[in-house]
Design an enzyme around this catalytic site. Structure first.
Site, PDB file in Angstrom:
ATOM      1  N   TYR A 441       0.822  -1.211   0.000  1.00 20.72           N
ATOM      2  CA  TYR A 441       0.000   0.000   0.000  1.00 20.72           C
ATOM      3  C   TYR A 441       0.858   1.263   0.000  1.00 20.72           C
ATOM      4  O   TYR A 441       2.068   1.213   0.139  1.00 20.72           O
ATOM      5  CB  TYR A 441      -1.039   0.013   1.094  1.00 20.72           C
ATOM      6  CG  TYR A 441      -0.649  -0.102   2.554  1.00 20.72           C
ATOM      7  CD1 TYR A 441       0.658  -0.019   3.007  1.00 20.72           C
ATOM      8  CD2 TYR A 441      -1.653  -0.292   3.515  1.00 20.72           C
ATOM      9  CE1 TYR A 441       0.957  -0.110   4.348  1.00 20.72           C
ATOM     10  CE2 TYR A 441      -1.360  -0.384   4.859  1.00 20.72           C
ATOM     11  CZ  TYR A 441      -0.048  -0.284   5.273  1.00 20.72           C
ATOM     12  OH  TYR A 441       0.235  -0.381   6.606  1.00 20.72           O
ATOM     13  N   GLU A 442       0.190   2.390  -0.210  1.00 27.43           N
ATOM     14  CA  GLU A 442       0.847   3.691  -0.409  1.00 27.43           C
ATOM     15  C   GLU A 442       1.802   3.675  -1.600  1.00 27.43           C
ATOM     16  O   GLU A 442       2.847   4.318  -1.579  1.00 27.43           O
ATOM     17  CB  GLU A 442       1.584   4.138   0.866  1.00 27.43           C
ATOM     18  CG  GLU A 442       0.708   4.314   2.064  1.00 27.43           C
ATOM     19  CD  GLU A 442      -0.479   5.232   1.808  1.00 27.43           C
ATOM     20  OE1 GLU A 442      -0.372   6.111   0.943  1.00 27.43           O
ATOM     21  OE2 GLU A 442      -1.510   5.050   2.470  1.00 27.43           O
ATOM     22  N   GLY A 443       1.429   2.964  -2.634  1.00 22.17           N
ATOM     23  CA  GLY A 443       2.265   2.842  -3.821  1.00 22.17           C
ATOM     24  C   GLY A 443       3.160   1.637  -3.672  1.00 22.17           C
ATOM     25  O   GLY A 443       4.049   1.606  -2.820  1.00 22.17           O
TER      26      GLY A 443
END
Length: 590
Positions: A441-443
């Site tokens: 997550y978060e890229g």
């Protein structure tokens, strides 16, 4: 097992002895009267109590019980709500927030250390306030004064929570594909309609209100990412006097059933003509949201450090106590039927890998925090811009390398326990599951690597990299610096590979993607070499004052340079193999 003891001695070593934080803060007028070394130590001491005694004991039951969804209502595990109320009484959510709206105004160099403790205690609990801190950054940087006055004080106080709503079922990395729409009302507010998935803390029972930062498109907006706007959408509408009004048209459709971080509610959020407010300029929402996303990327990187630290503490304690077989050199513990497993070379290899990488990560996080403080507070615009450029270069490294190596460390910690590491009550398998999401997550870490190579190296012809390596060379060339030759050799390798990549990428567009992950790792190991050189130099300088602590630091530095930094040799070879081996198969041959 839920024991966690914050490594206060090591945190202070990094903050005060390696980076001389008080000298940094003394040069930044807004911090001069806000924080000094004594204040920082007092905050760290209290943070250690909060994370070790209040939050860490919730971790295992939180994993076992998980967040629960029932007809749109989400409840957190037993004990979370009470602990959260105690947590916010200490003002921890607003630790680095803007004092003009109720934040404490502490520097990032300090807050990264607190975040490590928080994630080390329990990643699920940490996420609820981490998203709020990021939302506050975006609101403070881009929202109108009216929105800031209304929403920031209760967010900093922790009475309200903040979340970001980006992803849709068909639009993850490519946010230009989002379908959520916004239409303007006669009073200047907007109607927001659409559905978002993977929303951390989108619904929960900890706070009075939840403030959603939502990406949506206005009518006739430009195509793709250029047509995205950012909106503030409260779960409960807020009256003009700041009191809570009626419920907004924001509902939680379900929560995900996940591999880890089970006590963190990962929600599907539905907006049905929900009332929202524009943040920043129309069609400039992605840039505004990246203020929050870049904060969260560093924060999630720190999740990797925190989980690795807890895994290391448990593994080291277990290795000193668990007896099994005799040492290769003969009996070490004649009073027992076997020796503790810490005598065995492979156990030491795993523990030292964990220790060297976690402590390297901790130092690098503090260094990036220093750059964030300079970028935010320096009165010198040139220094501020230089620091901001470094932050742009290093953010993808911190997110991806901290979490890649954090997972490796958690797996090592599980392995030290042998069969017991696979059993739930020891806690090691939970850390492996919890930290695994941090690479996604978060890229995803692959996207972070593409950002580093494509945007921060190739696109500007290595300008950011040159500024970074010059700093390393200047410091490594000082006569008192330990491991100077090793650091300079590693920097030369990074520069050589970077130049090779710049030349190859000019002719083959696939080279950036083919090299990106290995390149990010190469960058990370070189950066850690610089960190370990600085830590070893500080330890050598102060060795007589505390021999046990500093000799351990020096021995760990030796392990890093002799056993970890050589990984850069294989990474260089892999990168220079080029993109062709990746395209030898047709799609149907996979």
């Amino acid at each position: 097992m839920s024991d966690y003891n914050a490594p206060l001695r090591d945190l202070r070593f990094v903050l005060h002895e390696v980076f001389n934080a008080s000298e940094v803060w003394a040069q930044l007028p807004q911090l001069q009267e806000t924080v000094d070394s004594e204040t920082a130590d007092a905050i760290l001491e209290e943070a250690a109590k909060v994370t070790g005694q209040l939050i860490a004991p919730l971790s295992r039951n939180g994993d076992e019980q998980g967040a629960q969804w029932d007809n749109g209502i989400v409840t957190t595990p037993d004990g979370f709500k009470e602990a959260y109320n105690t947590y916010i009484e200490g003002g921890w959510v607003g630790l680095s927030g803007n004092p003009a709206y109720g934040g404490m105004g502490m520097p990032k160099m300090l807050s990264v250390q607190f975040e490590e403790m928080l994630y080390a205690a329990d990643s699920s609990f940490a996420l609820y306030s981490a998203l709020t801190s990021g939302a506050c950054l975006a609101i403070d940087a881009h929202a109108s004064e009216a929105l800031k006055n209304t929403y920031l004080p209760p967010l900093y106080a922790g009475r309200w929570a903040g979340v970001m709503c980006l992803t849709e079922a068909h639009a993850g990395t490519d946010l230009g594909l989002i379908r959520t729409r916004a239409t303007e009302n006669s009073d200047g507010s907007y109607k927001i309609t659409g559905s978002k998935i993977f929303i951390t803390g989108g619904e929960q029972d900890l706070t009075e209100n939840i403030i959603h930062l939502v990406l949506a498109k206005l009518p006739n907006a430009p195509e793709g990412a250029r047509g995205i706007s950012l909106f503030l959408v409260p779960k409960i509408n807020v009256n003009t006097d700041g009191s809570l009004g009626n419920a907004n048209a924001v509902t939680c459709g379900s929560i995900e059933h996940k591999m880890g971080i089970k006590a963190s509610a990962t929600c599907v959020m539905n907006f049905d003509d929900a009332k929202g407010y524009l943040v920043g300029e129309p069609n400039k929402g992605l840039a505004a949201m990246f203020t929050m996303m870049n904060y969260e990327r560093l924060s999630i990187g720190i999740q990797g450090i925190g989980c690795a630290e807890t895994s290391y503490q448990r593994a080291a304690d277990y290795a000193r106590e668990r007896i099994q077989s005799r040492a290769a050199t003969g009996v070490q513990n004649p009073e027992q039927t076997a020796d503790p497993i810490i005598v065995h070379a492979d156990v030491r290899r795993m523990l030292l890998t964990m220790k060297s990488m976690t402590e390297g990560s901790r130092a690098f996080a503090c260094y990036v925090g220093k750059q964030l403080d300079i970028a935010k507070f320096s009165p010198d615009p040139v220094l501020a811009e230089q620091a901001q450029d470094l932050v742009a270069l290093l953010t993808p490294v911190t997110k991806a390398f901290f979490t890649d190596t954090g997972l490796e460390s958690c797996i090592h910690g599980q392995q030290v326990f042998g069969g017991h590491g696979y059993v739930r009550e020891w806690g090691q398998e939970q850390l492996v599951r919890d930290v695994r999401i941090a690479q996604i997550y978060e890229g995803t870490n692959g996207i972070q690597a593409l950002d580093l190579v494509g945007r921060k190296i190739v696109a500007n012809r290595g300008e950011y990299l040159t500024a970074f390596t010059q700093r390393i060379r200047e410091q490594a060339s000082q006569p008192e610096t330990l491991y100077s030759a090793e650091v300079l050799s590693a920097v030369a390798r990074l520069e050589s590979v970077s130049q090779w990549l710049l030349e190859k990428a000019a002719d083959d567009k696939n080279e950036v993607g083919a090299a990106s992950v290995e390149y990010l790792h190469l960058f990370g190991y070189v950066a850690y070499a610089w960190m370990w050189s600085r830590m070893a130099t500080a330890a050598q300088k102060n060795h007589a004052q505390e021999p046990d602590f500093y000799s351990a630091k020096l021995a760990t530095a030796d392990f890093y340079f002799s056993r970890m930094l050589p990984r850069t040799l294989s990474l260089e070879t892999s990168i220079k193999a080029g993109s062709e081996p990746l395209y030898g198969l047709a799609a149907e041959q996979f």
